[in-house]
Design an enzyme around this catalytic site. Structure first.
Site, PDB file in Angstrom:
ATOM      1  CG  ASP A  35     -54.165  21.365  23.468  1.00 60.06           C
ATOM      2  OD1 ASP A  35     -54.864  21.371  22.425  1.00 60.06           O
ATOM      3  OD2 ASP A  35     -54.190  20.420  24.284  1.00 60.06           O
ATOM      4  N   GLY A  36     -53.813  23.228  20.293  1.00 54.52           N
ATOM      5  CA  GLY A  36     -53.432  22.819  18.939  1.00 54.52           C
ATOM      6  C   GLY A  36     -53.920  21.429  18.556  1.00 54.52           C
ATOM      7  NE  ARG A  93     -41.952  15.275  -3.513  1.00 54.13           N
ATOM      8  CZ  ARG A  93     -42.052  16.598  -3.383  1.00 54.13           C
ATOM      9  NH1 ARG A  93     -41.349  17.379  -4.149  1.00 54.13           N
ATOM     10  NH2 ARG A  93     -42.869  17.114  -2.493  1.00 54.13           N
ATOM     11  CD  GLN A  94     -36.235  10.842   2.376  1.00 52.73           C
ATOM     12  OE1 GLN A  94     -36.203  12.007   1.985  1.00 52.73           O
ATOM     13  NE2 GLN A  94     -35.126  10.169   2.621  1.00 52.73           N
ATOM     14  CG  HIS A 128     -37.481   7.773  -8.977  1.00 47.73           C
ATOM     15  ND1 HIS A 128     -36.386   8.328  -8.376  1.00 47.73           N
ATOM     16  CD2 HIS A 128     -37.077   7.375 -10.193  1.00 47.73           C
ATOM     17  CE1 HIS A 128     -35.359   8.255  -9.197  1.00 47.73           C
ATOM     18  NE2 HIS A 128     -35.744   7.691 -10.299  1.00 47.73           N
ATOM     19  CG  ASP A 167     -36.534  14.872 -13.298  1.00 49.46           C
ATOM     20  OD1 ASP A 167     -37.463  14.258 -13.847  1.00 49.46           O
ATOM     21  OD2 ASP A 167     -36.685  15.541 -12.267  1.00 49.46           O
ATOM     22  CE  LYS A 190     -34.639  16.851 -10.527  1.00 44.07           C
ATOM     23  NZ  LYS A 190     -36.022  17.183 -10.164  1.00 44.07           N
ATOM     24  NE  ARG A 192     -34.545  17.245  -5.850  1.00 45.56           N
ATOM     25  CZ  ARG A 192     -35.093  18.449  -6.022  1.00 45.56           C
ATOM     26  NH1 ARG A 192     -34.631  19.501  -5.351  1.00 45.56           N
ATOM     27  NH2 ARG A 192     -36.078  18.626  -6.874  1.00 45.56           N
ATOM     28  CG  ASP A 217     -41.367  17.445 -12.975  1.00 50.93           C
ATOM     29  OD1 ASP A 217     -41.493  16.203 -12.930  1.00 50.93           O
ATOM     30  OD2 ASP A 217     -40.412  18.044 -12.446  1.00 50.93           O
TER      31      ASP A 217
END
Ligand code: R5P
Length: 285
Positions: A35-36, A93-94, A128, A167, A190, A192, A217
């Site tokens: 079933d994963g 990043r989020q 960041h 960037d 940059k 986005r 980068d």
């Protein structure tokens, strides 16, 4: 006594670290039920030991849950300390809520890692809007930096380089690499517009036109940033740039698209990729 355990796919990195640190190397079995659901089994006795689990998180969603189960098992089975060696650390990043309702994934990710591990080491996390990993993780979290390795590669392979960051976020890496390589550097601007869509503006850098541009980068994901930066440089009359990144996360199609626009891509081995040419094993060891 320490023990290094690689999650599947991390055996080569774990072995390279184990060889350099003279630490025993073990194994973790991971498979999936019909079933994963994930099945995880530690293949060494961890009782009373300091256990380092090696897992890059280049494809985090399929990897993360079994990693958490492995850490939980190590603790249940009496490990003294359980540490994560994540050559690439996902979900950094989020780091803000850009649109109403969005999850700030970096915070939740760090909270889960901090619950299951006693410490963390990674290579050049994407920080960041955060100054350090300590703002996210509640465990000792250490970042090591690949800039000297990237500079060394440039020094050996690119005569007369101009180090270019695509960037503002890249400025931290670009400055360190340029200094170590003894080369001039510039940083582009940059914006986005979407996951795969960026626009880049280049300041007037015609004074450097005789130099060979090397785009630096931390991450190449879709490759869109490097492609757009490369096009800008070409429009200013530069030769096709070399690209040197820490974490190459691109799939085959995006990689092919990038290669048609640049002189080549070189990356460290934090994430397995055909462009890997620089090892971070020594750094992590
Ligand atoms: C973001 O600011 C990072 O430093 C990279 O520039 C970015 O993740 C690259 O993404 P992509 O290759 O999809 O343009």
């Amino acid at each position: 006594m320490r023990l290094i355990l690689p999650m599947p796919g991390n055996e080569a990195m774990a072995q390279a670290i184990a060889q350099r640190t003279h630490v025993e190397l073990g194994a973790i079995e991971v498979r999936h039920f019909p079933d994963g659901e994930s099945y995880v089994r530690l293949m060494r006795d961890v009782a009373g030991r300091d256990v380092d689990i090696v897992c890059t998180l280049a494809r985090p969603d399929p990897q993360f849950l079994s990693l958490i189960y492995a850490a939980g098992a190590a603790r249940d089975l009496g490990a003294r300390r359980v540490s994560l060696i994540a050559p690439y650390l996902a979900y950094m990043r989020q780091d803000a809520r850009f649109k109403e309702g969005e999850a700030i994934s970096s915070v939740h990710f760090a909270s889960i890692v901090s619950q299951f591990f006693d410490s963390l080491v990674t290579v050049d996390p994407h920080l960041h809007r955060r100054n350090s990993l300590d703002e996210l993780f509640t465990i000792p979290a250490r970042a090591v930096h690949a800039a000297p390795l990237l500079a060394d590669w440039i020094g050996r392979n690119v005569p007369h380089p101009l180090v270019v960051g695509p960037d503002r976020e890249s400025e931290q890496w670009v400055t360190a690499v340029a200094q170590a390589a003894g080369a001039p550097h510039v940083v582009l601007a940059k914006q986005r517009l979407g996951d795969r869509h960026v626009v880049i503006e280049t300041p007037d850098i015609l004074q450097w036109r005789e130099l060979t541009p090397v785009l630096i980068d931390d991450i190449a994901s879709s490759g869109g940033t490097l492609i757009e930066a490369a096009r800008n440089l070409r429009n200013q009359g530069f030769v096709k740039p070399h690209c040197v990144v820490v974490h190459a996360l691109l799939g085959d199609e995006d990689y092919a698209r990038l290669l048609s626009e640049v002189a080549g891509l070189v990356s460290t081995d934090t994430a397995p990729h055909p462009s890997n040419a620089i090892s971070v094993a020594e750094l992590l060891a």
